[in-house]
Design a protein around this motif. Structure first.
Motif: not given
Length: 310
Positions: A168-188
């Motif tokens: 469950s913790a690994e899912v939360q970490v992966a979700q956070g990394l995915h959100d960060q990647a999506r936010a970085r894409l939106a910044q472009l």
């Protein structure tokens, strides 16, 4: 001279007097009409009371111009708009090269899916282990089973629960990394925050764009106001709601804009940017906002002269 001649002379004199009297009355009536006409033609503005304050200001848009910038460094890939164009909310203004960011997003998406699969597998092992542990515990309590077997089953169940917590913790970490990647894409991607007109665009395809450096200026579709600077000597006489006459300043012929009302006064003094006393140096003033009663035909940045009345 005969009596007949004397009578004729008297009649002539009387006629002359009557003629002069008629001319005087006519002249008096004509003068009276002229005064009435002059009074009717007098402009109403000349009978207004003197303004309590006179100030200079600029036409502005409510909230000011929007200077748009990106939050990341990159090379401009596409600029699908042009300067002077009207844009809608959310419309793309500038797109940076996003190939690396999209690859990162795909990787993070795969990691998130793998973490969710591991968590589901761990959760799937819980129920069989719980059932086995309960049976062995009941058998041991009834004397039909060995105690150490029940203890081992309970340990396996606890280990499975710990595996679920880790997954469950690994899912939360992966979700956070995915959100960060999506936010970085939106910044472009630079999008219009609201409807308006692009009055400045400082980018084109192929240039390197730096973060926090404005690449576009948007004139939002909002009402126009006046930002005026009131000299400190008049501040005590002003209050919100006062009416104002706004006239253009600097044009060949001054033009009166629609009536306005004093909306608010600043709580602090500032150095005037529109007024300067060559004798005493910088002038202290208070910024005030005036709102038009109807939309004016004016441009943002236009210098105006404001007369504020009771």
């Amino acid at each position: 001279m005969t009596s007949l001649q004397r009578m004729a002379g008297a009649l002539l004199c009387a006629g002359g007097v009557l003629t002069l009297a008629g001319c005087d009355a006519g002249a008096a009536r004509g003068a009276g009409r002229s005064e009435v006409q002059a009074g009717a033609a007098e402009p109403s503005g000349s009978r207004e009371r003197a303004p309590v304050a006179i100030a200079r200001g600029r036409v502005d848009v409510d909230g000011g111009l929007l200077r748009l910038s990106l939050g990341a460094t990159g090379i401009a890939q596409a600029v699908p708009v042009r300067e002077g164009q009207r844009v809608t909310k959310g419309q793309v203004i500038l797109q940076l090269d996003d190939r690396a960011a999209r690859a990162e997003l795909r990787t993070s998406q795969a990691q998130l899916q793998a973490a969710r699969a591991r968590m589901q597998a761990s959760q799937g092992r819980l129920e069989p282990l719980r059932v086995m542990a309960d049976r062995l515990r009941q058998a041991a309590q009834a004397g039909a089973g060995q105690e150490h077997l029940a203890d081992e089953a309970l340990q396996r169940l606890e280990q499975a629960r710990a595996d679920v917590a880790v997954a469950s913790a690994e899912v939360q970490v992966a979700q956070g990394l995915h959100d960060q990647a999506r936010a970085r894409l939106a910044q472009l991607t630079l999008r219009a925050p609201e409807e308006g007109a692009l009055i400045q665009l400082d980018a084109h395809a192929g240039v390197t764009v730096q973060p926090d450096r404005p690449v576009a200026v948007l004139l939002p579709h909002r009402r126009l106001i006046v930002r005026a600077e009131v000299n400190e000597t008049f501040v005590g006489t002003l209050r919100p709601g006062m009416r104002a006459i706004v006239q253009t300043d600097g044009e060949a012929t001054a033009r009166e804009l629609p009536a306005a009302r004093l909306a608010r006064l600043s709580q602090v003094f500032a150095t005037s940017r529109l007024q300067e006393d060559n004798q005493r140096g910088p002038v202290r003033a208070v910024d005030c906002i005036l709102e038009f009663e109807t939309e004016p035909q004016a441009r943002v940045g236009q210098i105006v002269r404001v007369s504020i009345y009771e």
